[in-house]
Design a protein around this motif. Structure first.
Motif, short mmCIF file in Angstrom:
data_model
loop_
_atom_site.label_atom_id
_atom_site.label_comp_id
_atom_site.label_asym_id
_atom_site.label_seq_id
_atom_site.Cartn_x
_atom_site.Cartn_y
_atom_site.Cartn_z
N MET A 1 3.15 44.31 -16.46
CA MET A 1 3.80 43.59 -17.56
C MET A 1 4.69 42.45 -17.06
O MET A 1 4.98 41.52 -17.80
CB MET A 1 4.59 44.55 -18.44
N THR A 2 5.09 42.48 -15.78
CA THR A 2 5.90 41.39 -15.26
C THR A 2 5.06 40.17 -14.90
O THR A 2 5.60 39.07 -14.73
CB THR A 2 6.69 41.84 -14.02
N TYR A 3 3.76 40.34 -14.73
CA TYR A 3 2.86 39.24 -14.40
C TYR A 3 2.10 38.71 -15.62
O TYR A 3 1.67 37.56 -15.65
CB TYR A 3 1.79 39.69 -13.39
N SER A 4 1.92 39.55 -16.60
CA SER A 4 0.94 39.30 -17.66
C SER A 4 1.35 38.21 -18.63
O SER A 4 2.46 38.21 -19.18
CB SER A 4 0.72 40.61 -18.44
N GLY A 5 0.43 37.29 -18.88
CA GLY A 5 0.64 36.32 -19.94
C GLY A 5 0.61 36.96 -21.31
O GLY A 5 1.21 36.45 -22.26
N THR A 6 -0.11 38.08 -21.43
CA THR A 6 -0.17 38.80 -22.70
C THR A 6 1.21 39.32 -23.09
O THR A 6 1.68 39.10 -24.21
CB THR A 6 -1.15 39.99 -22.60
N THR A 7 1.87 40.01 -22.16
CA THR A 7 3.21 40.50 -22.47
C THR A 7 4.23 39.37 -22.46
O THR A 7 5.23 39.42 -23.18
CB THR A 7 3.63 41.61 -21.49
N GLY A 8 3.98 38.32 -21.66
CA GLY A 8 4.89 37.18 -21.65
C GLY A 8 4.99 36.52 -23.01
O GLY A 8 6.08 36.15 -23.46
N ALA A 9 3.86 36.35 -23.67
CA ALA A 9 3.86 35.76 -25.02
C ALA A 9 4.62 36.65 -25.99
O ALA A 9 5.38 36.18 -26.84
CB ALA A 9 2.43 35.55 -25.49
N ALA A 10 4.41 37.97 -25.87
CA ALA A 10 5.11 38.91 -26.74
C ALA A 10 6.62 38.88 -26.49
O ALA A 10 7.42 38.96 -27.42
CB ALA A 10 4.56 40.31 -26.55
N MET A 11 7.01 38.75 -25.21
CA MET A 11 8.42 38.65 -24.88
C MET A 11 9.06 37.41 -25.52
O MET A 11 10.19 37.47 -26.02
CB MET A 11 8.61 38.60 -23.37
N GLU A 12 8.33 36.30 -25.50
CA GLU A 12 8.87 35.08 -26.11
C GLU A 12 9.08 35.29 -27.60
O GLU A 12 10.08 34.86 -28.17
CB GLU A 12 7.94 33.89 -25.86
N ALA A 13 8.14 35.97 -28.25
CA ALA A 13 8.29 36.27 -29.68
C ALA A 13 9.52 37.13 -29.93
O ALA A 13 10.29 36.89 -30.87
CB ALA A 13 7.04 36.96 -30.20
#
Length: 274
Positions: free
Chosen positions: A114-126
């Motif tokens: 989850m620290t690398y993932s663009g998938t979770t990165g987008a969710a974190m920004e939301a």
């Protein structure tokens, strides 16, 4: 109707879908179809090419470009987090989303992934923007083609339950579907992040046609022994994992140890014994 009341009704959601596998990815199309089971108000704003490993990065030194390719559908020259920013502040400014669904990723996002993932990165920004956020991933063998049958059969129910419950600010829910046949799924588990023994990525040396050295980052899963209660253990046991994450990364338990060194913060700590 207040925003809170609206978010308590799954059918009233305005959904933004993003991913890191690109606008034409199979997983994104499936996630859109799952979202349309409970709302017709679905927007898709995704990178125009694969951005796996982009994490929570944003583009600061190059412009973002959005190309409209259909009704409520945009391809963006940028990262997954860029897509969220562009959608919320520009493309959907007059009708901001009440929930962001990120995925379905073509591969797992477990443990430190989850620290690398663009998938979770987008969710974190939301989540930073105060929007309910869910990251969704499909486990697969490295180099293999993801099997989306589990997500197709069970994903709608999981999303409906998540969208129906109360939500706290700054929270992301990370969902992973196991790489099994749908009838083999043993259930849905609330899990914590696991931790692999040696991490996931390492550089491998090579040389190009002119014998100039380079390094290629290799994916190498070494999970060790899966600890019960973690997302890694859920995959071992053929279960769907649901892992709540938070923006607050403070190590609260470790703070007690640091307090013994620096004090409780009520007075300036002494430097070099002064």
């Amino acid at each position: 109707m207040t925003p809170t009341a609206q978010q308590d009704r799954p059918g009233a959601h305005r959904v933004l879908i993003v991913n890191d596998d690109g606008i034409h990815a199979e997983g994104l199309a499936l996630l859109e179809s799952l979202a349309r089971q409970f709302t017709d108000d679905v927007w898709v704003v995704a990178p125009d090419e694969e951005k796996s490993g982009a994490s929570h990065s944003i583009s600061l030194s190059v412009p973002l470009r959005a190309r409209r390719i259909g009704d409520k559908r945009y391809a963006v020259k940028g990262t997954p987090a860029d897509c969220v920013l562009l959608a919320v502040w520009e493309l959907m400014a007059n009708c901001p989303p009440t929930v962001v669904l990120s995925g379905i990723n073509h591969g797992e996002n477990l443990g430190e992934d989850m620290t690398y993932s663009g998938t979770t990165g987008a969710a974190m920004e939301a989540a930073i923007l105060g929007i309910r956020a869910i990251a969704v991933s499909q486990v697969r063998k490295i180099g293999g083609t993801p099997r989306f049958d589990v997500a197709r059969q069970h994903g709608g129910r999981v999303l409906k339950e998540l969208l129906s419950c109360d939500w706290e600010p700054g929270i992301v829910v990370n969902v992973n579907f196991p790489d099994v046949d749908p009838e083999q799924v043993t259930g849905v588990r609330l899990t914590a992040l696991g931790r692999r023994r040696l991490g996931t990525f390492r550089p491998v040396a090579g040389a190009d046609g002119r014998n100039v050295p380079y390094y290629w980052i290799k994916v190498s899963y070494d999970p060790g022994e899966s600890v019960d209660g973690t997302d890694l253990a859920a995959m071992r046991d053929k279960a769907i994992s649901v892992t709540p994450l938070q923006i607050d990364l403070t190590a609260h338990a470790f703070s007690a140890r640091l307090a013994a060194v620096f004090g409780d913060g009520s007075a300036p700590a002494s430097i070099n014994g002064a």
